[in-house]
Design a protein around this motif. Structure first.
Motif, mmCIF file in Angstrom:
data_model
loop_
_atom_site.group_PDB
_atom_site.id
_atom_site.type_symbol
_atom_site.label_atom_id
_atom_site.label_comp_id
_atom_site.label_asym_id
_atom_site.label_seq_id
_atom_site.Cartn_x
_atom_site.Cartn_y
_atom_site.Cartn_z
ATOM 1 N N ARG A 19 -0.969 3.899 6.248
ATOM 2 C CA ARG A 19 -0.810 3.633 5.099
ATOM 3 C C ARG A 19 0.913 4.312 5.138
ATOM 4 O O ARG A 19 1.293 5.764 5.306
ATOM 5 N N LEU A 20 1.888 3.778 4.655
ATOM 6 C CA LEU A 20 3.376 4.191 4.704
ATOM 7 C C LEU A 20 3.889 4.693 3.357
ATOM 8 O O LEU A 20 3.002 4.331 2.703
ATOM 9 N N SER A 21 4.282 6.156 3.371
ATOM 10 C CA SER A 21 4.881 7.054 2.482
ATOM 11 C C SER A 21 5.769 7.072 1.852
ATOM 12 O O SER A 21 6.860 7.192 2.936
ATOM 13 N N CYS A 22 6.816 6.631 0.981
ATOM 14 C CA CYS A 22 8.018 7.435 0.854
ATOM 15 C C CYS A 22 8.099 8.186 -0.660
ATOM 16 O O CYS A 22 8.036 7.642 -1.399
ATOM 17 N N VAL A 33 12.668 -0.083 -9.405
ATOM 18 C CA VAL A 33 12.014 -0.388 -8.426
ATOM 19 C C VAL A 33 12.121 -0.765 -7.341
ATOM 20 O O VAL A 33 13.284 0.365 -7.251
ATOM 21 N N ILE A 34 10.463 -0.849 -6.795
ATOM 22 C CA ILE A 34 10.834 -0.423 -5.307
ATOM 23 C C ILE A 34 10.133 -1.373 -4.434
ATOM 24 O O ILE A 34 9.403 -1.690 -4.862
ATOM 25 N N GLY A 35 10.744 -1.589 -2.906
ATOM 26 C CA GLY A 35 10.245 -2.558 -2.178
ATOM 27 C C GLY A 35 10.071 -1.703 -1.208
ATOM 28 O O GLY A 35 10.617 -0.520 -0.729
ATOM 29 N N TRP A 36 9.396 -2.709 -0.320
ATOM 30 C CA TRP A 36 9.178 -2.201 1.468
ATOM 31 C C TRP A 36 9.834 -3.680 1.901
ATOM 32 O O TRP A 36 9.733 -4.678 1.676
ATOM 33 N N PHE A 37 10.261 -3.090 3.272
ATOM 34 C CA PHE A 37 10.668 -4.451 3.986
ATOM 35 C C PHE A 37 9.962 -3.883 4.940
ATOM 36 O O PHE A 37 10.628 -2.876 5.654
ATOM 37 N N ASN A 80 6.543 10.800 -7.588
ATOM 38 C CA ASN A 80 7.569 10.615 -7.143
ATOM 39 C C ASN A 80 7.434 9.860 -6.057
ATOM 40 O O ASN A 80 8.148 9.960 -5.205
ATOM 41 N N THR A 81 5.985 9.430 -5.068
ATOM 42 C CA THR A 81 6.020 8.585 -4.577
ATOM 43 C C THR A 81 5.578 7.235 -4.478
ATOM 44 O O THR A 81 4.692 6.684 -5.248
ATOM 45 N N MET A 82 6.407 6.322 -3.203
ATOM 46 C CA MET A 82 5.808 4.470 -3.491
ATOM 47 C C MET A 82 4.760 4.697 -2.090
ATOM 48 O O MET A 82 5.091 5.731 -1.354
ATOM 49 N N TYR A 83 3.896 3.834 -1.659
ATOM 50 C CA TYR A 83 3.387 3.262 -0.223
ATOM 51 C C TYR A 83 3.018 2.061 -0.575
ATOM 52 O O TYR A 83 3.460 1.074 -0.754
ATOM 53 N N LEU A 84 3.002 2.174 0.960
ATOM 54 C CA LEU A 84 2.378 0.564 1.124
ATOM 55 C C LEU A 84 1.114 1.119 2.445
ATOM 56 O O LEU A 84 1.221 1.325 3.477
ATOM 57 N N GLN A 85 0.287 0.121 2.009
ATOM 58 C CA GLN A 85 -1.270 0.094 2.797
ATOM 59 C C GLN A 85 -1.298 -1.231 3.279
ATOM 60 O O GLN A 85 -1.266 -2.038 3.116
#
Length: 132
Positions: A19-22, A33-37, A80-85
């Motif tokens: 799991r990545l966190s920002c 709008v949030i995105g992962w690249f 205030n965090t976004m994730y990529l599981q």
């Protein structure tokens, strides 16, 4: 200063999960709008997944078919965090992963194909290596 603090990358075996966190700093993530690249070695960057700020739906017309069903983007506005599981990871998922935020969905969607578009906030990138 608008910035992300990124965490969660590393080495994982095929079939594993990460799991990545920002964590956003200097701005309120729920207005964006949030995105992962990601960018694999020797390849062009590509969009993985995104969430609009209005309805929370995920949307990325050019997301690689290979990640659909395995990667899930989410946001925690209270943190205030976004994730990529990421699950069922494959060697071809090896790449530097970047989070990004922009007020405009169109910008998030086209940034990897339109050189005239720049996003308001980028994370510094985190390396994910899938290898046995």
């Amino acid at each position: 200063q608008l910035q992300f603090v990124v965490s969660g990358g590393g080495l994982v075996q095929p079939g594993g999960s990460l799991r990545l966190s920002c964590a956003a700093s200097g701005f309120t993530l729920d207005y964006y709008v949030i995105g992962w690249f990601r960018q694999a070695p020797g390849k062009e960057p590509e969009g993985v997944s995104c969430i609009s700020s209005s309805d929370g739906s995920t949307y990325f017309p050019n997301s690689p078919d290979s990640v659909k069903g395995r990667f899930t983007i989410s946001r925690d506005n209270a943190m205030n965090t976004m994730y990529l599981q990421m699950t069922s990871l494959k060697p071809e998922d090896t790449a530097v992963y970047y989070c990004a935020a922009d007020p405009i969905l169109h910008n998030i969607v086209v940034v990897t194909t339109d050189k005239d578009i720049s996003l308001e906030v980028w994370g510094q990138g985190t390396l994910v290596t899938v290898s046995s």
